[in-house]
Scaffold this motif. Structure first.
Motif, PDB file in Angstrom:
ATOM      1  N   GLY A 120      12.217   6.261  -4.346  1.00  0.00           N
ATOM      2  CA  GLY A 120      12.543   6.765  -5.671  1.00  0.00           C
ATOM      3  C   GLY A 120      11.336   6.868  -6.580  1.00  0.00           C
ATOM      4  N   ILE A 121      10.212   7.287  -6.003  1.00  0.00           N
ATOM      5  CA  ILE A 121       8.976   7.422  -6.780  1.00  0.00           C
ATOM      6  C   ILE A 121       8.527   8.878  -6.746  1.00  0.00           C
ATOM      7  N   VAL A 122       7.596   9.211  -7.611  1.00  0.00           N
ATOM      8  CA  VAL A 122       6.980  10.534  -7.620  1.00  0.00           C
ATOM      9  C   VAL A 122       5.501  10.345  -7.319  1.00  0.00           C
ATOM     10  N   ILE A 123       5.023  11.072  -6.320  1.00  0.00           N
ATOM     11  CA  ILE A 123       3.619  10.995  -5.936  1.00  0.00           C
ATOM     12  C   ILE A 123       2.971  12.329  -6.267  1.00  0.00           C
ATOM     13  N   GLU A 124       2.038  12.294  -7.197  1.00  0.00           N
ATOM     14  CA  GLU A 124       1.310  13.499  -7.598  1.00  0.00           C
ATOM     15  C   GLU A 124       0.147  13.723  -6.624  1.00  0.00           C
ATOM     16  N   ASP A 125      -0.283  14.978  -6.517  1.00  0.00           N
ATOM     17  CA  ASP A 125      -1.411  15.294  -5.640  1.00  0.00           C
ATOM     18  C   ASP A 125      -2.642  14.467  -5.989  1.00  0.00           C
ATOM     19  N   ASP A 126      -2.850  14.224  -7.290  1.00  0.00           N
ATOM     20  CA  ASP A 126      -4.018  13.453  -7.746  1.00  0.00           C
ATOM     21  C   ASP A 126      -3.966  11.995  -7.302  1.00  0.00           C
ATOM     22  N   ASP A 127      -2.754  11.512  -6.976  1.00  0.00           N
ATOM     23  CA  ASP A 127      -2.591  10.111  -6.563  1.00  0.00           C
ATOM     24  C   ASP A 127      -3.103   9.855  -5.152  1.00  0.00           C
ATOM     25  N   VAL A 128      -3.159  10.911  -4.361  1.00  0.00           N
ATOM     26  CA  VAL A 128      -3.434  10.764  -2.927  1.00  0.00           C
ATOM     27  C   VAL A 128      -4.939  10.793  -2.675  1.00  0.00           C
ATOM     28  N   ASP A 129      -5.417   9.725  -2.026  1.00  0.00           N
ATOM     29  CA  ASP A 129      -6.812   9.689  -1.613  1.00  0.00           C
ATOM     30  C   ASP A 129      -6.931   8.915  -0.305  1.00  0.00           C
ATOM     31  N   GLY A 130      -8.086   8.975   0.281  1.00  0.00           N
ATOM     32  CA  GLY A 130      -8.295   8.328   1.568  1.00  0.00           C
ATOM     33  C   GLY A 130      -8.124   6.829   1.520  1.00  0.00           C
ATOM     34  N   GLU A 131      -8.468   6.229   0.392  1.00  0.00           N
ATOM     35  CA  GLU A 131      -8.396   4.775   0.280  1.00  0.00           C
ATOM     36  C   GLU A 131      -6.956   4.264   0.397  1.00  0.00           C
ATOM     37  N   MET A 132      -6.017   4.944  -0.240  1.00  0.00           N
ATOM     38  CA  MET A 132      -4.620   4.498  -0.200  1.00  0.00           C
ATOM     39  C   MET A 132      -4.008   4.652   1.184  1.00  0.00           C
ATOM     40  N   LEU A 133      -4.576   5.522   2.010  1.00  0.00           N
ATOM     41  CA  LEU A 133      -4.041   5.748   3.350  1.00  0.00           C
ATOM     42  C   LEU A 133      -4.855   5.062   4.441  1.00  0.00           C
ATOM     43  N   GLU A 134      -5.945   4.425   4.060  1.00  0.00           N
ATOM     44  CA  GLU A 134      -6.840   3.824   5.048  1.00  0.00           C
ATOM     45  C   GLU A 134      -6.211   2.628   5.756  1.00  0.00           C
ATOM     46  N   THR A 135      -5.544   1.768   4.983  1.00  0.00           N
ATOM     47  CA  THR A 135      -4.943   0.573   5.566  1.00  0.00           C
ATOM     48  C   THR A 135      -3.496   0.433   5.103  1.00  0.00           C
ATOM     49  N   TYR A 136      -2.742  -0.347   5.841  1.00  0.00           N
ATOM     50  CA  TYR A 136      -1.370  -0.623   5.437  1.00  0.00           C
ATOM     51  C   TYR A 136      -1.355  -1.324   4.077  1.00  0.00           C
ATOM     52  N   GLY A 137      -2.261  -2.250   3.859  1.00  0.00           N
ATOM     53  CA  GLY A 137      -2.332  -2.953   2.579  1.00  0.00           C
ATOM     54  C   GLY A 137      -2.577  -2.000   1.424  1.00  0.00           C
ATOM     55  N   GLY A 138      -3.410  -0.995   1.633  1.00  0.00           N
ATOM     56  CA  GLY A 138      -3.673   0.002   0.596  1.00  0.00           C
ATOM     57  C   GLY A 138      -2.435   0.812   0.266  1.00  0.00           C
ATOM     58  N   LEU A 139      -1.692   1.193   1.308  1.00  0.00           N
ATOM     59  CA  LEU A 139      -0.469   1.967   1.098  1.00  0.00           C
ATOM     60  C   LEU A 139       0.600   1.120   0.416  1.00  0.00           C
ATOM     61  N   LEU A 140       0.695  -0.141   0.815  1.00  0.00           N
ATOM     62  CA  LEU A 140       1.668  -1.048   0.204  1.00  0.00           C
ATOM     63  C   LEU A 140       1.336  -1.271  -1.276  1.00  0.00           C
ATOM     64  N   ALA A 141       0.069  -1.468  -1.591  1.00  0.00           N
ATOM     65  CA  ALA A 141      -0.340  -1.659  -2.986  1.00  0.00           C
ATOM     66  C   ALA A 141      -0.052  -0.405  -3.809  1.00  0.00           C
ATOM     67  N   PHE A 142      -0.288   0.759  -3.218  1.00  0.00           N
ATOM     68  CA  PHE A 142       0.006   2.013  -3.899  1.00  0.00           C
ATOM     69  C   PHE A 142       1.506   2.121  -4.196  1.00  0.00           C
ATOM     70  N   ALA A 143       2.342   1.853  -3.194  1.00  0.00           N
ATOM     71  CA  ALA A 143       3.789   1.938  -3.374  1.00  0.00           C
ATOM     72  C   ALA A 143       4.254   0.941  -4.438  1.00  0.00           C
ATOM     73  N   ARG A 144       3.720  -0.277  -4.406  1.00  0.00           N
ATOM     74  CA  ARG A 144       4.087  -1.303  -5.384  1.00  0.00           C
ATOM     75  C   ARG A 144       3.727  -0.841  -6.801  1.00  0.00           C
ATOM     76  N   ALA A 145       2.532  -0.279  -6.963  1.00  0.00           N
ATOM     77  CA  ALA A 145       2.096   0.195  -8.282  1.00  0.00           C
ATOM     78  C   ALA A 145       2.991   1.334  -8.776  1.00  0.00           C
ATOM     79  N   LYS A 146       3.380   2.224  -7.877  1.00  0.00           N
ATOM     80  CA  LYS A 146       4.262   3.333  -8.258  1.00  0.00           C
ATOM     81  C   LYS A 146       5.626   2.815  -8.687  1.00  0.00           C
ATOM     82  N   LEU A 147       6.142   1.834  -7.979  1.00  0.00           N
ATOM     83  CA  LEU A 147       7.442   1.266  -8.338  1.00  0.00           C
ATOM     84  C   LEU A 147       7.379   0.543  -9.681  1.00  0.00           C
ATOM     85  N   GLU A 148       6.294  -0.144  -9.936  1.00  0.00           N
ATOM     86  CA  GLU A 148       6.150  -0.871 -11.197  1.00  0.00           C
ATOM     87  C   GLU A 148       5.988   0.075 -12.371  1.00  0.00           C
TER      88      GLU A 148
END
Length: 98
Positions: A68-96
């Motif tokens: 139930g989040i919105v991901i803008e094109d500007d949000d996506v970068d290599g760092e957030m997809l590099e590791t599972y921890g990065g993706l989890l932190a990104f998802a947590r920040a979006k939910l918050e």
């Protein structure tokens, strides 16, 4: 001593962790046990052959739908997809930020 809000936060983090791992397994066609074994430093993009540039779009769309989040094109970068921890932190920040 833990407070109720800490327990709620831990429960929410655990639920997000389980949901994100299930989502990755579903989208990439991975064995759920493989996804369940992901830790913060587990490599994703560039490490999992299943996660190519086409799969990234599917993964992000599924994250939007299931979380139930919105991901803008500007949000996506290599760092957030590099590791599972990065993706989890990104998802947590979006939910918050909702």
């Amino acid at each position: 001593m833990t407070t109720s809000s800490n327990l709620d936060s831990d429960a929410a983090d655990n639920a997000l962790d389980r949901e994100l791992k299930a989502l990755i397994a579903d989208v990439l066609g991975l064995d759920p046990a493989q996804a369940a074994g992901f830790g913060p430093d587990s490599g994703l993009f560039g490490h999992l052959p299943e996660l190519d540039s086409m799969a990234v779009a599917g993964l992000l769309t599924e994250m939007e739908d299931r979380l139930g989040i919105v991901i803008e094109d500007d949000d996506v970068d290599g760092e957030m997809l590099e590791t599972y921890g990065g993706l989890l932190a990104f998802a947590r920040a979006k939910l918050e930020a909702r």
